[in-house]
Design a protein around this motif. Structure first.
Motif, PDB file in Angstrom:
ATOM      1  N   ASP A 266       0.805  -1.224   0.000  1.00 29.67           N
ATOM      2  CA  ASP A 266       0.000   0.000   0.000  1.00 29.67           C
ATOM      3  C   ASP A 266       0.837   1.274   0.000  1.00 29.67           C
ATOM      4  O   ASP A 266       0.420   2.294  -0.549  1.00 29.67           O
ATOM      5  CB  ASP A 266      -0.921   0.017   1.233  1.00 29.67           C
ATOM      6  N   ALA A 267       1.997   1.245   0.638  1.00 28.99           N
ATOM      7  CA  ALA A 267       2.812   2.460   0.762  1.00 28.99           C
ATOM      8  C   ALA A 267       4.258   2.076   1.021  1.00 28.99           C
ATOM      9  O   ALA A 267       4.555   0.978   1.505  1.00 28.99           O
ATOM     10  CB  ALA A 267       2.295   3.344   1.899  1.00 28.99           C
ATOM     11  N   VAL A 268       5.158   2.999   0.702  1.00 27.15           N
ATOM     12  CA  VAL A 268       6.575   2.787   0.987  1.00 27.15           C
ATOM     13  C   VAL A 268       7.118   4.052   1.624  1.00 27.15           C
ATOM     14  O   VAL A 268       6.783   5.175   1.227  1.00 27.15           O
ATOM     15  CB  VAL A 268       7.369   2.434  -0.290  1.00 27.15           C
ATOM     16  N   LEU A 269       7.959   3.865   2.638  1.00 27.72           N
ATOM     17  CA  LEU A 269       8.624   4.981   3.294  1.00 27.72           C
ATOM     18  C   LEU A 269      10.004   5.172   2.671  1.00 27.72           C
ATOM     19  O   LEU A 269      10.803   4.241   2.621  1.00 27.72           O
ATOM     20  CB  LEU A 269       8.778   4.704   4.790  1.00 27.72           C
ATOM     21  N   HIS A 270      10.259   6.378   2.196  1.00 26.57           N
ATOM     22  CA  HIS A 270      11.577   6.724   1.659  1.00 26.57           C
ATOM     23  C   HIS A 270      12.285   7.611   2.677  1.00 26.57           C
ATOM     24  O   HIS A 270      11.869   8.753   2.908  1.00 26.57           O
ATOM     25  CB  HIS A 270      11.451   7.461   0.326  1.00 26.57           C
ATOM     26  N   ASN A 271      13.364   7.095   3.252  1.00 25.43           N
ATOM     27  CA  ASN A 271      14.091   7.820   4.292  1.00 25.43           C
ATOM     28  C   ASN A 271      15.419   8.378   3.799  1.00 25.43           C
ATOM     29  O   ASN A 271      15.987   9.258   4.436  1.00 25.43           O
ATOM     30  CB  ASN A 271      14.344   6.894   5.484  1.00 25.43           C
ATOM     31  N   ARG A 337       0.504  10.524  10.667  1.00 23.50           N
ATOM     32  CA  ARG A 337       0.307   9.878   9.357  1.00 23.50           C
ATOM     33  C   ARG A 337       0.644   8.390   9.442  1.00 23.50           C
ATOM     34  O   ARG A 337      -0.059   7.555   8.843  1.00 23.50           O
ATOM     35  CB  ARG A 337       1.182  10.554   8.306  1.00 23.50           C
ATOM     36  N   LEU A 338       1.687   8.028  10.165  1.00 23.89           N
ATOM     37  CA  LEU A 338       2.025   6.614  10.316  1.00 23.89           C
ATOM     38  C   LEU A 338       0.937   5.870  11.080  1.00 23.89           C
ATOM     39  O   LEU A 338       0.635   4.710  10.782  1.00 23.89           O
ATOM     40  CB  LEU A 338       3.369   6.466  11.032  1.00 23.89           C
ATOM     41  N   ALA A 339       0.345   6.544  12.053  1.00 25.64           N
ATOM     42  CA  ALA A 339      -0.724   5.909  12.832  1.00 25.64           C
ATOM     43  C   ALA A 339      -1.921   5.566  11.958  1.00 25.64           C
ATOM     44  O   ALA A 339      -2.658   4.610  12.239  1.00 25.64           O
ATOM     45  CB  ALA A 339      -1.147   6.826  13.976  1.00 25.64           C
ATOM     46  N   GLU A 340      -2.109   6.332  10.874  1.00 28.73           N
ATOM     47  CA  GLU A 340      -3.241   6.091   9.968  1.00 28.73           C
ATOM     48  C   GLU A 340      -2.999   4.910   9.032  1.00 28.73           C
ATOM     49  O   GLU A 340      -3.895   4.521   8.282  1.00 28.73           O
ATOM     50  CB  GLU A 340      -3.519   7.356   9.151  1.00 28.73           C
ATOM     51  N   LEU A 341      -1.777   4.365   9.060  1.00 26.01           N
ATOM     52  CA  LEU A 341      -1.439   3.243   8.172  1.00 26.01           C
ATOM     53  C   LEU A 341      -1.578   1.894   8.873  1.00 26.01           C
ATOM     54  O   LEU A 341      -1.050   0.887   8.411  1.00 26.01           O
ATOM     55  CB  LEU A 341      -0.005   3.413   7.647  1.00 26.01           C
ATOM     56  N   GLY A 342      -2.317   1.874   9.972  1.00 27.54           N
ATOM     57  CA  GLY A 342      -2.421   0.672  10.791  1.00 27.54           C
ATOM     58  C   GLY A 342      -2.948  -0.552  10.080  1.00 27.54           C
ATOM     59  O   GLY A 342      -2.562  -1.670  10.398  1.00 27.54           O
ATOM     60  N   ALA A 366       0.402  -1.896  11.606  1.00 25.64           N
ATOM     61  CA  ALA A 366       0.649  -2.062  10.171  1.00 25.64           C
ATOM     62  C   ALA A 366       1.446  -3.341   9.913  1.00 25.64           C
ATOM     63  O   ALA A 366       2.171  -3.835  10.771  1.00 25.64           O
ATOM     64  CB  ALA A 366       1.413  -0.858   9.636  1.00 25.64           C
ATOM     65  N   THR A 367       1.295  -3.862   8.697  1.00 21.11           N
ATOM     66  CA  THR A 367       2.119  -4.987   8.255  1.00 21.11           C
ATOM     67  C   THR A 367       3.359  -4.418   7.586  1.00 21.11           C
ATOM     68  O   THR A 367       3.259  -3.720   6.566  1.00 21.11           O
ATOM     69  CB  THR A 367       1.351  -5.871   7.261  1.00 21.11           C
ATOM     70  N   ILE A 368       4.532  -4.687   8.164  1.00 26.57           N
ATOM     71  CA  ILE A 368       5.773  -4.100   7.649  1.00 26.57           C
ATOM     72  C   ILE A 368       6.422  -5.054   6.652  1.00 26.57           C
ATOM     73  O   ILE A 368       6.663  -6.226   6.959  1.00 26.57           O
ATOM     74  CB  ILE A 368       6.737  -3.789   8.804  1.00 26.57           C
TER      75      ILE A 368
END
Length: 677
Positions: A266-271, A337-342, A366-368
Motif C-alpha cells: 500500500d505504501a513505501v517509506l523513503h528515508n 500519518r504513520l498511525a493512519e497506516l495501521g 501495520a504490516t511491515i
C-alpha cells in the motif's frame, strides 16, 4: 550580541512594516540560527533575502554578519573540548534520571547518510572527535569511543582518553565492551532515530546475551543537556529541471507506485535524502558538498505522496513545480500519518530506515514489508538525459583539471607549494565552469606520506609541502547542475623514484584491466574487482578500499546499491549505471597512489558468435595520466595502446576548450608513450 540582535530585529520590522511583517525576538533569533546552521556553500547565499525579503543592503550586511557570529558560536560550542568532563557527567546524570545504565552516541542522524547536520553533531559535542566515522558508548563508571584504522591517531589527539577509552572498532568491537560492561538486569538504551532496525537487532542480541534490558528512549538525553544545540537548517530547496532529470517527478512516482501495486503493497517509506530528491526532482543545501534536502516521503500505491519537510524551506516556485499528487506536510505530522497506516502493508528498508519508524508502524498495527528501497535501482540506472549530462559535466571538469595539472607541472614543481594551496587552486579552476555548484566532497590533497592516508583531509596542522622527489595525490570532484564528478590523479613532484614508478604502473595496469572489461549481463561489481587488483597481487601488494562506487546525477558522489569491491554483491551492473574505477596503492609513511576515472555501463558489441549479451564501460573522465610515472617496460602492447588512445581522446575533447600555455601543456602531456624496442 543580544543588543545587536534586538536592534536588528527592530530595524527589520521597521523596514518591513509596510508589508505587514512582524518578527518577535524569539522567532527572529531562531530563524537566524537556522540560517547559520546551514553549511557554507554557494546555494545558501539567498537565505537572508528569502526570509527577509526587500530589506536594504545595509540591513542585509548586518544580518549576514550576525549569522556568521552565530555560526562561529555554534561551531565553537560543539568543539569546546575542555567541557568534555562536565558534559560527560551531565549525560550520566540525565541517564540516571531515565534509569539507564549504558547509552550509545553514534555519529549519525535520522537519515543515516555519510554526513550529518550541525544539530546531529552529538558525538563531536560530547567527545571532541571530528572524524567522519565513529561512536561512543557511555556507562556510569566507564566510557569508550570506537573508531576504525583511519582515526586511531586522530582520536588520541582530539579526545580526552582519561574520559573515553579509544578502541578499534574491529579489533576491540562494541560487542566485547558491552558484554564486559552490561550486568544482568542493567538497562541498555538507544535513541531509535539514530539506529536502523538492522543495527538494533544486533544490539538486542548482545543485550540478551548479557541478560540486560534493551530499550529505546522517547528523547535523546544529550539533546536535553545540550543548551546551545543548533536548530535544523533552513537551507532552501530548489526544483531540479525535468530537462536535466530526463523524467518528471510524476512519472517517477507512477513508476514506483506500479512496483508497489505489483507487490501488493500500500505504501513505501523513503528515508534516504538522495531517494527523496531523485523522486521529487528537487535538490537542497542542508549538507556540505551534497545537494540534499533532508526530508522523508511516504509514497502510496495510487501514485500520491506525502513529503515531510519544513514548508518554510520551499519557495513558491518549488511548490508550484511539484506534482499535484504530492502533499507537503510538516515533519511533526509524521507520527499521525504513520498511525493512519495501521491496516496497511508498508514497505521500508531496514538498512536505512530508523528504528523509530518500525516502532511507530508496529504500534499502529501495520504490516511491515522489509525490502530494499524500490527507488535505488531506478535512480542508479541513469536515463539517456542524465548520462549525457554526466558527459558534459565531465568535459567542463576536464578543463578545470587540465588547468590545475598544468599549474602543478609549472608552479608546483619547485617544492614550495603546499596541500591547502593546491586545493584552493583546483577549487578556483572548477568554479569557473558552467553549472558549477560546489565540490562533490572535501578534496583529498595529500603530499608524500599524507597521500597514503586514504581519506585524508588537509588542515593547517597537517598540511605538507609538495616536496620534490615525492608524489602528490589529489582526489576531488565537482557538483554541476547536470552531473557529479570524481577524479583522482597522482602526480610526480620532481623526479620520482623507481619504486614509485613501478607501483604506479601496476595500479595503472589494474585500472586499464577494469576499464577495458567486457562482461555478460547479470555480472556484479564484486565479480570484476579482481581485474583491478591482479597485477598488485602478483607482487604481494593490495589496497584496503573498494575499487568502485556508484555516483549520483547531481546527487551523492557515493551512491548505491552497485559497487566494485571485494565485498560480495548481488546487484548486477546495468546500462546507465555510473561508477568509479579507482585502484590504488599506499605505502604507509611515504606515499600514496590512486588513479580514478568515472565510467558508465554501456552495451557492448559482442563477437559474431557470442552466445550472451554483453556490457562494457564508457569512460567519462578526461584528464592526463602522469606519463613520468609510467614504467613502459612492464606494459603490454594493448595497455600502451589504451593509454595512447585515452590521451588522444583527452586531447581531442579538452584542448579545443583551452588556449595558450595550458593548451600547449596538454598537447605535450598527452603525447604517445615513447616505448623502447
Amino acid at each position: 550580541m543580544l543588543d545587536t540582535l534586538q536592534q536588528l530585529c527592530k530595524d527589520i520590522n521597521t523596514e518591513q512594516q509596510a508589508d505587514g511583517l512582524k518578527w518577535t525576538e524569539d522567532n527572529f533569533l531562531l530563524t537566524l540560527k537556522s540560517i547559520a546552521a546551514a553549511p557554507k556553500r554557494p546555494d545558501n547565499s539567498q537565505l537572508i533575502p528569502h526570509f527577509f525579503p526587500g530589506i536594504s543592503d545595509s540591513l542585509h550586511k548586518r544580518a549576514s554578519e550576525l549569522v556568521s557570529e552565530l555560526r562561529d558560536e555554534m561551531l565553537a560550542d560543539i568543539l569546546n573540548r575542555p567541557a568534555s568532563s562536565q558534559r560527560l557527567e551531565e549525560l550520566r546524570e540525565a541517564m540516571r534520571e531515565k534509569n539507564v545504565d549504558v547509552f550509545l552516541v553514534p555519529l549519525a542522524d535520522e537519515f543515516h547518510g555519510e554526513a550529518t547536520s550541525l544539530s546531529a553533531e552529538r558525538l563531536k559535542w560530547l567527545t571532541g572527535f571530528t572524524g567522519s566515522a565513529g561512536f561512543a558508548a557511555v556507562a556510569q563508571e566507564s566510557a569508550a569511543i570506537f573508531v576504525d584504522g583511519r582515526y586511531t591517531l586522530q582520536v588520541q589527539n582530539e579526545v580526552d582518553t582519561k574520559l573515553f577509552t579509544p578502541r578499534h572498532v574491529s579489533e576491540e568491537p562494541l560487542s566485547e565492551w558491552l558484554l564486559e560492561t552490561l550486568k544482568v538486569d542493567s538497562r541498555f538504551a538507544i535513541d531509535p532515530w539514530l539506529h536502523t532496525e538492522s543495527a538494533v537487532n544486533n544490539l538486542k542480541s548482545i543485550a540478551d546475551k548479557a541478560g540486560a534490558e534493551f530499550l529505546t528512549l522517547p528523547s535523546n538525553p544529550i539533546d536535553n543537556i545540550w543548551q546551545n544545540r543548533p536548530p535544523h537548517s533552513l537551507a532552501l530547496v530548489r526544483s531540479h529541471p525535468d530537462d536535466l532529470a530526463g523524467q518528471t517527478s510524476a512519472e517517477k512516482c507512477t513508476q514506483i507506485a506500479n512496483i508497489l501495486k505489483e507487490d501488493g503493497i500500500d505504501a513505501v517509506l523513503h528515508n534516504l535524502p538522495d531517494v527523496v530528491c531523485w523522486l521529487l526532482n528537487v535538490r537542497g543545501a542542508d549538507l556540505p558538498c551534497t545537494p540534499f534536502a533532508l526530508s522523508q516521503v511516504i509514497l502510496y500505491a495510487d501514485g500520491t505522496a506525502d513529503w515531510f519537510i519544513n514548508p518554510g524551506k520551499l519557495s513558491p516556485s518549488v511548490t508550484s513545480s511539484l506534482s499535484p499528487d504530492v502533499t507537503v506536510r510538516a515533519p511533526e505530522e509524521m507520527t499521525a500519518r504513520l498511525a493512519e497506516l495501521g491496516s496497511k502493508k508498508v514497505q521500508l528498508d531496514p538498512t536505512s530506515a530508523s528504528q523509530w519508524f518500525i516502532d511507530q508502524l508496529e504500534n499502529a498495527g501495520a504490516t511491515i514489508i522489509r525490502k530494499e528501497d524500490p527507488c535505488l535501482l531506478p535512480k542508479a540506472t541513469k536515463n539517456e538525459v542524465e548520462v549525457e549530462g554526466m558527459r558534459k559535466a565531465h568535459i567542463r571538469d576536464g578543463v578545470a583539471m587540465a588547468k590545475f595539472l598544468h599549474w602543478l607541472g609549472a608552479a608546483a614543481q619547485d617544492g614550495k607549494r603546499n596541500e591547502l594551496e593546491a586545493e584552493s587552486v583546483l577549487y578556483a579552476f572548477r568554479s569557473e565552469g558552467e553549472h558549477f555548484q560546489d565540490v562533490s566532497f572535501n578534496t583529498i590533497s595529500g603530499a608524500g606520506s599524507n597521500g597514503a592516508i586514504v581519506h585524508y583531509r588537509a588542515t593547517e596542522e597537517s598540511c605538507k609541502t609538495l616536496e620534490r622527489g615525492n608524489l602528490y595525490l589529489v582526489d576531488s570532484g565537482g557538483q554541476y547542475l547536470d552531473g557529479t564528478t570524481d577524479i583522482t590523479r597522482t602526480v610526480a613532484i620532481g623526479e620520482p623514484k623507481d619504486e614509485m614508478k613501478r607501483r604506479f604502473t601496476l595500479v595503472l595496469k589494474g585500472h586499464i584491466s577494469l576499464a577495458t572489461a567486457a562482461f555478460p549481463k547479470g555480472t556484479t561489481g564484486s565479480q570484476l574487482d579482481t581485474l583491478a587488483r591482479q597485477h598488485l597481487w602478483k607482487e604481494g601488494l593490495d589496497y584496503d578500499h573498494g575499487t568502485g562506487h556508484g555516483v549520483g546525477s547531481y546527487l551523492s558522489v557515493h551512491e548505491g546499491p552497485h559497487r566494485v569491491s571485494k565485498m560480495p554483491s548481488t546487484v548486477a551492473l546495468t546500462k546507465g549505471m555510473v561508477l568509479s574505477n579507482e585502484p590504488g596503492y599506499y605505502k604507509t609513511g611515504e606515499y600514496g597512489i590512486r588513479i580514478e576515472n568515472l565510467v558508465t555501463v554501456v552495451d557492448h558489441q559482442a563477437p559474431t558468435r557470442a552466445e550472451r549479451e554483453t556490457l562494457a564501460f564508457e569512460n567519462l573522465t578526461f584528464a592526463p595520466i602522469d606519463n613520468r610515472l609510467i614504467e613502459t617496460s612492464i606494459l603490454n602492447s594493448d595497455e600502451i595502446d589504451w593509454i595512447n588512445d585515452y590521451h588522444a581522446e583527452v586531447r581531442e575533447k579538452i584542448s579545443p576548450l583551452l588556449s595558450g600555455d595550458v593548451k600547449d601543456w596538454l598537447i605535450e602531456a598527452t603525447k604517445p608513450l615513447q616505448v623502447s624496442l
